[in-house]
Design an enzyme around this catalytic site. Structure first.
Site, PDB file in Angstrom:
ATOM      1  N   GLU A  84      47.197   9.450 -37.489  1.00  0.00           N
ATOM      2  CA  GLU A  84      47.438   8.676 -36.272  1.00  0.00           C
ATOM      3  C   GLU A  84      46.634   7.385 -36.432  1.00  0.00           C
ATOM      4  OE1 GLU A  84      46.372  10.697 -32.675  1.00  0.00           O
ATOM      5  OE2 GLU A  84      46.853   8.926 -31.482  1.00  0.00           O
ATOM      6  N   ARG A  87      39.409  22.631 -41.445  1.00  0.00           N
ATOM      7  CA  ARG A  87      38.951  21.248 -41.508  1.00  0.00           C
ATOM      8  C   ARG A  87      37.716  21.154 -42.378  1.00  0.00           C
ATOM      9  NH1 ARG A  87      40.254  18.231 -37.031  1.00  0.00           N
ATOM     10  NH2 ARG A  87      38.539  16.811 -37.368  1.00  0.00           N
ATOM     11  N   LYS A 141      37.029  10.892 -35.208  1.00  0.00           N
ATOM     12  CA  LYS A 141      37.307   9.465 -35.084  1.00  0.00           C
ATOM     13  C   LYS A 141      36.740   8.892 -33.791  1.00  0.00           C
ATOM     14  CE  LYS A 141      41.717   9.868 -36.411  1.00  0.00           C
ATOM     15  NZ  LYS A 141      43.144   9.550 -36.607  1.00  0.00           N
TER      16      LYS A 141
HETATM   17  P1  ATP Z   1      39.951  13.269 -35.647  1.00  0.00           P
HETATM   18  O1  ATP Z   1      39.720  14.655 -35.136  1.00  0.00           O
HETATM   19  O2  ATP Z   1      38.862  12.725 -36.494  1.00  0.00           O
HETATM   20  O3  ATP Z   1      40.370  12.306 -34.575  1.00  0.00           O
HETATM   21  P2  ATP Z   1      42.682  13.734 -36.268  1.00  0.00           P
HETATM   22  O4  ATP Z   1      43.019  15.095 -36.718  1.00  0.00           O
HETATM   23  O5  ATP Z   1      43.017  13.377 -34.879  1.00  0.00           O
HETATM   24  O6  ATP Z   1      41.182  13.424 -36.641  1.00  0.00           O
HETATM   25  P3  ATP Z   1      44.809  12.467 -37.648  1.00  0.00           P
HETATM   26  O7  ATP Z   1      44.998  11.029 -37.895  1.00  0.00           O
HETATM   27  O8  ATP Z   1      45.719  13.156 -36.712  1.00  0.00           O
HETATM   28  O9  ATP Z   1      43.315  12.637 -37.188  1.00  0.00           O
HETATM   29  O10 ATP Z   1      44.743  13.253 -39.015  1.00  0.00           O
HETATM   30  C1  ATP Z   1      45.686  13.126 -40.044  1.00  0.00           C
HETATM   31  C2  ATP Z   1      45.656  14.361 -40.870  1.00  0.00           C
HETATM   32  O11 ATP Z   1      44.350  14.598 -41.384  1.00  0.00           O
HETATM   33  C3  ATP Z   1      46.017  15.581 -40.037  1.00  0.00           C
HETATM   34  O12 ATP Z   1      46.933  16.363 -40.757  1.00  0.00           O
HETATM   35  C4  ATP Z   1      44.713  16.285 -39.834  1.00  0.00           C
HETATM   36  O13 ATP Z   1      44.906  17.661 -39.721  1.00  0.00           O
HETATM   37  C5  ATP Z   1      43.934  15.907 -41.084  1.00  0.00           C
HETATM   38  N1  ATP Z   1      42.488  15.934 -40.812  1.00  0.00           N
HETATM   39  C6  ATP Z   1      41.817  15.293 -39.845  1.00  0.00           C
HETATM   40  N2  ATP Z   1      40.512  15.600 -39.866  1.00  0.00           N
HETATM   41  C7  ATP Z   1      40.348  16.471 -40.890  1.00  0.00           C
HETATM   42  C8  ATP Z   1      39.210  17.164 -41.444  1.00  0.00           C
HETATM   43  N3  ATP Z   1      37.995  17.031 -40.937  1.00  0.00           N
HETATM   44  N4  ATP Z   1      39.431  17.982 -42.500  1.00  0.00           N
HETATM   45  C9  ATP Z   1      40.647  18.104 -43.029  1.00  0.00           C
HETATM   46  N5  ATP Z   1      41.748  17.483 -42.567  1.00  0.00           N
HETATM   47  C10 ATP Z   1      41.611  16.678 -41.507  1.00  0.00           C
HETATM   48 MG    MG Z   2      45.367  14.213 -34.721  1.00  0.00          MG
END
Ligand code: ATP
Ligand code: MG
Length: 564
Positions: free
Chosen positions: A38, A264, A274
């Site tokens: 995102e 994660r 983020k």
């Molecule tokens: P955050 O929780 O930091 O806001 P998010 O999951 O909202 O992260 P996205 O941009 O939706 O961020 O993530 C893109 C991809 O990266 C998704 O498939 C998500 O599952 C994966 N991802 C995000 N954070 C992690 C993490 N700590 N470990 C592994 N994969 C991750």
């Molecule tokens: Mg997300």
């Protein structure tokens, strides 16, 4: 990464699943993954795990991996984030298959599918306010209640949804919900919202839409449109899988992707959210998303990490379904390992003490050839010049040597009357210590022994070897000594305090009087060195030939595991 290398992966249960699917011809023998960020912030080390998993899996099975911006929350998203994500993925060394994709490019199709659900009697426009909807939803222990708007006719729903689309309602006035089961034990199935009203301009679609699909509705359908076979996400989406499948099974989608969840990446001594990283940026705790203390990919890059070290780290941690916290020491070990073999050596005095070689004439320059790498001849030699005025590290001189604790414990550096070797050059002896009015040592008067170039001194023994530079021939530089951003292993672990309360006050120490050996003049941005005895360093992108700026990537040894 070669196939050879990726097949060495320690644990990766996803690969197990794919191999079974390939054997059973589940998706017609194809493997298509996607990385769906995102664009609401910069990518961090957790995303790197997901990137390595998705792109690495496609590479391993000669499949495809799409880059898709999951852009359904225009309020929090921006082109800046899109650009940074693209450049981070490229820097990590991965290439997506085909064009860059956007969920927003599917808004027309998603809208038609929402209409399809309405026509099937499987979606309705609900006028409950957000607070009321929450109340109706029930809880883990209590079933929800049907919305009073649940039994609207198909015609009424079609007309209301069209009005939503045409901007005839205010935000929050109504929403489109799937009609599933308000008593479902899985709360995600209690008539989840699928479209909401947002009178917000979108970075890709402009003002075309004022209704936007919810993640759960958009994601699986986008996967289906793109022919994704394995939709890999993190464990918090496990409870969403029944909904993911419900949409796929209730819509005329062109393919049936499957969702798999893995744990994660959580790293200690930092945060991977983020939202919280944005807070550090917004409150100017750090100098931006790419501050070298940030666990963002761009921060790690600026800190001096290589793409290889990050990929190796992701390989080392494996892919499982069990949650655990990975030690920051592992990430640091990955970059140490990489730079130990790849970084040329150099000398840099970070906090200089002046040494005058009283038996060397003014104006004389003597040049020594040192290997750029002690174990890799192919890196060649470097030239280091010595003059009468030398600088050594303040820490490498002591007026009164500590009392030895045992026979082996010995002061290995310089002290009054003692000798040390200047790395790659002569042995010097300290004859006189000069102090200022405050009693601080400001200069040492030493003599060098001309017979010690490449030879042991006769009749005396130097304490050890220290690094040095010539005052005239060295390059002034600013050295930024970075350390971990938090002092607590789990900054988020205590409900009684905020992660902001455990910031490391010494996460950045700027040393402005540093001097590096001649070869670093005009060192390009991102060139990396091992400064002998000091650690691994990388030239900052803000550096110029007028003002050399060097970031400490990591110390030579793990100094945290012992003290903490
Ligand atoms: P955050 O929780 O930091 O806001 P998010 O999951 O909202 O992260 P996205 O941009 O939706 O961020 O993530 C893109 C991809 O990266 C998704 O498939 C998500 O599952 C994966 N991802 C995000 N954070 C992690 C993490 N700590 N470990 C592994 N994969 C991750
Ligand atoms: Mg997300």
């Amino acid at each position: 990464m070669s196939n050879n290398e990726s097949s060495l992966k320690p644990t990766n249960f996803i690969h197990q699943i794919i191999e079974d699917d390939l054997k059973n011809n589940v998706h017609g023998g194809s493997v298509v993954t996607r990385f769906p960020p995102e664009p609401n912030g910069y990518l961090h080390i957790g995303h790197a795990k997901s990137i390595c998993l998705n792109f690495g899996t496609a590479e391993k099975y000669q499949g495809a991996c799409h880059l898709r911006f999951d852009d359904t929350n225009p309020e929090k998203e921006s082109q800046e984030y899109i650009d940074s994500i693209i450049s981070d993925i490229q820097w990590l060394g991965y290439e997506w298959t085909g064009e860059i994709r956007y969920t927003s490019a599917y808004f027309d199709q998603l809208y038609l599918w929402a209409v399809h659900l309405i026509k099937e009697g499987k979606a309705y426009v609900c006028d409950l306010s957000p607070e009321e909807a929450r109340e109706y939803r029930g809880s883990f222990s209590e079933p929800g209640k049907n919305s009073p708007y649940r039994d609207r006719t198909i015609e009424e729903n079609l007309s209301l949804f069209e009005k939503m689309k045409n901007g005839e309602f205010a935000e929050g006035e109504c929403a489109l919900r799937a009609k599933i089961d308000m008593a479902a034990p899985n709360m995600n199935l209690r008539d989840p919202m699928i479209y909401r009203i947002l009178h917000t301009n979108h970075h890709q679609t402009g003002d075309k839409w004022c209704i936007y699909p919810i993640y759960d509705f958009a994601h699986g359908q986008s996967d289906a449109i793109e022919g994704i076979t394995h939709s890999i996400c993190t464990l918090e989406f496990e409870d969403h899988r029944p909904l993911y499948d419900w949409f796929i099974n209730n819509l005329p989608v062109p393919a049936k992707p499957r969702q798999y969840e893995f744990s994660r990446l959580e790293l200690n001594y930092t945060i991977t959210s983020k939202r919280k990283l944005k807070q550090l940026v917004d409150e100017q705790i750090v100098a931006g998303w790419n501050d070298p203390r940030m666990p963002t990919i761009s921060g790690l890059r600026r800190r001096g990490y290589t793409p290889e070290s990050i990929r190796r780290f992701c390989d080392m941690i494996g892919v499982t379904r069990s949650n655990g916290i990975v030690d920051m020491g592992m990430l640091e070990a990955a970059i140490r390992d990489d730079l130990d073999s790849s970084a040329p050596r150099a000398m840099c005095v970070t906090q200089p003490l002046k040494v005058t070689l009283t038996n060397m004439a003014e104006g004389v320059e003597e040049w020594f050839e040192l290997p750029a790498h002690p174990k890799d001849e192919s890196m060649g030699m470097r030239k280091v010049g010595l003059t009468r005025n030398v600088l050594i590290e303040q820490e490498d001189f002591i007026e009164e040597k500590p009392v030895p604790k045992n026979k082996k414990d010995k002061w290995k550096r310089l002290a009054p009357g003692d000798s040390v070797r200047l790395r790659g050059a002569y042995v010097i002896t300290c004859n006189e210590v000069i102090k200022n009015e405050a009693g601080e040592v400001i200069e040492l008067l030493c003599t060098y022994d001309p017979a010690t170039n490449g030879a042991n001194p006769e009749g005396y023994k130097p304490n050890g070897v220290i690094h040095w530079v010539s005052e005239e021939l060295s390059v002034p530089c600013e050295v930024r000594m970075y350390d971990r951003l938090f002092t607590e292993a789990n900054p988020d672990g205590d409900k009684n305090r905020s992660f902001m309360d455990c910031l490391n006050p010494e996460s950045l120490v700027v040393l402005k009087e540093a001097r590096a050996e001649t070869g670093l003049r005009d060192a390009p941005a991102e060139s990396r060195y091992q400064f002998e005895r000091m650690g691994y360093f990388s030239v900052d992108p803000d550096s110029s030939s007028e003002h050399l700026i060097i970031n400490r990537t990591v110390t030579l040894r793990d100094s945290w595991s012992k003290s903490n």
